[in-house]
Design an enzyme around this catalytic site. Structure first.
Site, PDB file in Angstrom:
ATOM      1  N   HIS A 123       0.869  -1.182   0.000  1.00  7.54           N
ATOM      2  CA  HIS A 123       0.000   0.000   0.000  1.00  7.54           C
ATOM      3  C   HIS A 123       0.910   1.238   0.000  1.00  7.54           C
ATOM      4  CE1 HIS A 123      -2.705   3.001   1.896  1.00  7.54           C
ATOM      5  NE2 HIS A 123      -3.710   2.216   1.560  1.00  7.54           N
ATOM      6  N   ASP A 200       3.158  -4.461   8.090  1.00  7.12           N
ATOM      7  CA  ASP A 200       1.961  -3.639   7.953  1.00  7.12           C
ATOM      8  C   ASP A 200       0.758  -4.586   8.090  1.00  7.12           C
ATOM      9  OD1 ASP A 200      -0.292  -2.396   7.003  1.00  7.12           O
ATOM     10  OD2 ASP A 200       0.602  -1.686   5.128  1.00  7.12           O
ATOM     11  N   GLN A 203      -4.512  -5.018   7.089  1.00  7.21           N
ATOM     12  CA  GLN A 203      -5.553  -5.910   6.548  1.00  7.21           C
ATOM     13  C   GLN A 203      -5.604  -7.252   7.266  1.00  7.21           C
ATOM     14  OE1 GLN A 203      -7.861  -5.037   4.491  1.00  7.21           O
ATOM     15  NE2 GLN A 203      -7.013  -3.072   3.880  1.00  7.21           N
ATOM     16  N   LYS A 226     -10.416  -0.332  10.482  1.00 10.31           N
ATOM     17  CA  LYS A 226     -10.626  -1.512   9.622  1.00 10.31           C
ATOM     18  C   LYS A 226     -11.033  -2.725  10.462  1.00 10.31           C
ATOM     19  CE  LYS A 226      -7.147   0.052   6.339  1.00 10.31           C
ATOM     20  NZ  LYS A 226      -7.867   0.475   5.134  1.00 10.31           N
ATOM     21  N   CYS A 364      -4.867   2.499  -3.614  1.00 10.05           N
ATOM     22  CA  CYS A 364      -3.635   3.004  -2.986  1.00 10.05           C
ATOM     23  C   CYS A 364      -2.489   2.020  -3.153  1.00 10.05           C
ATOM     24  CB  CYS A 364      -3.842   3.326  -1.505  1.00 10.05           C
ATOM     25  SG  CYS A 364      -4.982   4.659  -1.228  1.00 10.05           S
TER      26      CYS A 364
HETATM   27  N1  PMP Z   1      -1.652  -0.619   4.668  1.00  6.99           N
HETATM   28  C1  PMP Z   1      -2.630  -1.367   4.136  1.00  6.99           C
HETATM   29  C2  PMP Z   1      -2.318  -2.761   3.677  1.00  6.99           C
HETATM   30  C3  PMP Z   1      -3.910  -0.834   4.032  1.00  6.99           C
HETATM   31  O1  PMP Z   1      -4.888  -1.573   3.498  1.00  6.99           O
HETATM   32  C4  PMP Z   1      -4.154   0.478   4.477  1.00  6.99           C
HETATM   33  C5  PMP Z   1      -5.529   1.103   4.343  1.00  6.99           C
HETATM   34  N2  PMP Z   1      -6.163   0.888   3.125  1.00  6.99           N
HETATM   35  C6  PMP Z   1      -3.101   1.201   5.039  1.00  6.99           C
HETATM   36  C7  PMP Z   1      -1.861   0.619   5.116  1.00  6.99           C
HETATM   37  C8  PMP Z   1      -3.300   2.577   5.556  1.00  6.99           C
HETATM   38  O2  PMP Z   1      -4.162   2.579   6.651  1.00  6.99           O
HETATM   39  P1  PMP Z   1      -4.722   3.927   7.263  1.00  6.99           P
HETATM   40  O3  PMP Z   1      -5.215   4.741   6.106  1.00  6.99           O
HETATM   41  O4  PMP Z   1      -5.802   3.489   8.183  1.00  6.99           O
HETATM   42  O5  PMP Z   1      -3.586   4.583   7.969  1.00  6.99           O
END
Ligand code: PMP
Length: 406
Positions: A123, A200, A203, A226, A364
């Site tokens: 991401h 990270d 998910q 999430k 993203c």
């Molecule tokens: N890493 C991953 C794998 C994600 O799916 C996301 C959110 N789509 C993020 C990082 C970023 O998370 P946040 O916007 O809640 O900081």
């Protein structure tokens, strides 16, 4: 124990609404989940009765709020099986957690010519902070390629490791393709060379049990929103030995021991990394969400969501011309797909008019889309409250959109 799906759905007010006069089918859970009543009530309760600034107040409300906030920290600790509650830092979310490490670790440990490794699945939140750190420290960002199925190629990963590698940052589960990465294996490989690993977990945490000690990661990052908690709160887990060594990320109240104009000394863990008034209400909401999830059993949730994934994969593949992007051997409840030459945005727009919320675009993760040479995908992502019937509605919706657009 199994999932009582009707009971669970009753807990989520947002699921019971009409969108364009049709019952909402919410399949954008990888972006954010809906919130159960207990979480919403926790926020109302906090702001109705407890609201106070914490740690410093002698008065009743401040003490109550402080205890609740620190209890939440202990709950997170036990939820992810961390060794100490001081290894749990409250942040705004995954993005801030990763930025914190990229900045603090970068300042302390990264020198010109050093290397940081990420994967081609990441991401943007696990790419850009490292690009910034590399630019700042004149270091080099290396990227592990993925295969056609959307899996990180382990041999390529091993080839990238060398004495200049200072840190590896990898997603536990890909938000764009659903790939579940063998993070434990990667961590073992990295640790043989004494290289720390950041995972990270944005998910992963809502969908499977996490044990940071068993995994042996050095840092683990995730977001509350999430996992059925409010937006604006997240977690950075870090091994104590690293957090002790890293410099503070932000300066301000709470993170200090003593301040003079000549010199400031910093507070102990975890407060060293929590500058300013914390987001107490949302932290309590997160605690509430953790209790809610734990009440249903992480293993039950995992199994139920796997059955949703299997059913949806099978049904969607029956549609002629539909192809799934990302077919890893182990996947979480995320399906990215395209139908013939139809633009994902057009498909998503028609699904929306049918009351079906999916995500369209690059999610993203633009480099992932570039890897497959596509502009984006339609992504359906599941949560514990989704049903097989909703998947049927999705499948019918895709068929209808296909008939209209082709
Ligand atoms: N890493 C991953 C794998 C994600 O799916 C996301 C959110 N789509 C993020 C990082 C970023 O998370 P946040 O916007 O809640 O900081």
């Amino acid at each position: 124990m199994t999932i009582d799906i009707n009971h669970i759905r009753e807990d989520f007010p947002a699921l019971h609404q009409l969108v364009y006069k049709r019952p909402l089918v919410y399949l954008d859970n990888a972006a954010t989940t809906q919130k159960p009543k207990v979480v919403i009530e926790t926020l109302v309760e906090y702001y109705s009765k407890q609201n106070a600034n914490i740690h410093r107040g002698v008065h009743y409300l401040s003490q109550q709020a402080t205890v609740a906030y620190e209890d939440a920290r202990c709950l997170v600790q036990s939820f992810i099986h961390a060794a100490h509650s001081r290894e749990i830092i409250f942040t705004r979310g995954t993005t801030e957690s990763i930025n914190l490490i990229a900045s603090s670790f970068g300042k302390k440990f990264i020198k010109p010519g050093d290397e940081i490794i990420i994967s081609a699945l990441e991401h943007h939140s696990n790419i850009v902070p490292w690009q910034i750190a590399c630019e700042d420290r004149q270091a080099i960002l290396r990227v592990i390629p993925i295969n056609e199925n959307g899996e990180i190629i382990t041999e390529e990963f091993e080839k990238l490791l060398n004495e200049k590698t200072k840190l590896i940052a990898i997603a536990h589960i890909s938000n764009s393709l659903g790939t579940v990465n063998p993070v434990k294996e990667f961590i073992e490989i990295a640790h043989k060379r004494n290289i720390p690993v950041l995972i990270d977990g944005a998910q992963a945490v809502p969908h499977q049990g996490i044990d940071v000690q068993e995994m042996d990661c050095d840092f683990y990052c995730f977001s509350g929103h999430k996992m059925y908690a409010p937006m604006g709160v997240g977690i950075l887990y870090g091994k104590e030995k690293w957090l002790e060594e890293l410099p503070p990320y932000q300066g301000g109240g709470e993170m200090i021991k003593e301040v003079t104009f000549e010199k400031t000394t910093y507070n102990e863990l975890p407060y060293k990394f929590e500058a300013g008034t914390p987001n107490v209400g949302d932290v309590l909401g997160l605690a509430s969400a953790i209790k809610y999830i734990a009440g249903h059993g992480m293993e039950n949730i995992h199994q139920y969501e796997s059955s949703l994934l299997d059913y949806a994969t099978k049904k969607l593949l029956e549609i002629q011309g539909l192809r799934i992007i990302g077919n890893a051997g182990i996947k979480a409840g995320v399906i990215s797909f395209l139908v013939g030459k139809i633009h994902p945005y057009d498909l998503g727009t028609i699904l929306d008019k049918l009351g079906i919320a999916v995500r369209t675009g690059h999610h993203c993760a633009q480099p992932v889309m570039d890897r497959y040479d596509i502009p984006g995908t339609v992504r359906a992502s599941f949560a514990m409250y989704n049903t097989m019937e909703e998947i049927d509605v999705l499948v019918e919706g895709v068929k209808k959109a296909k008939a209209m657009l082709e």
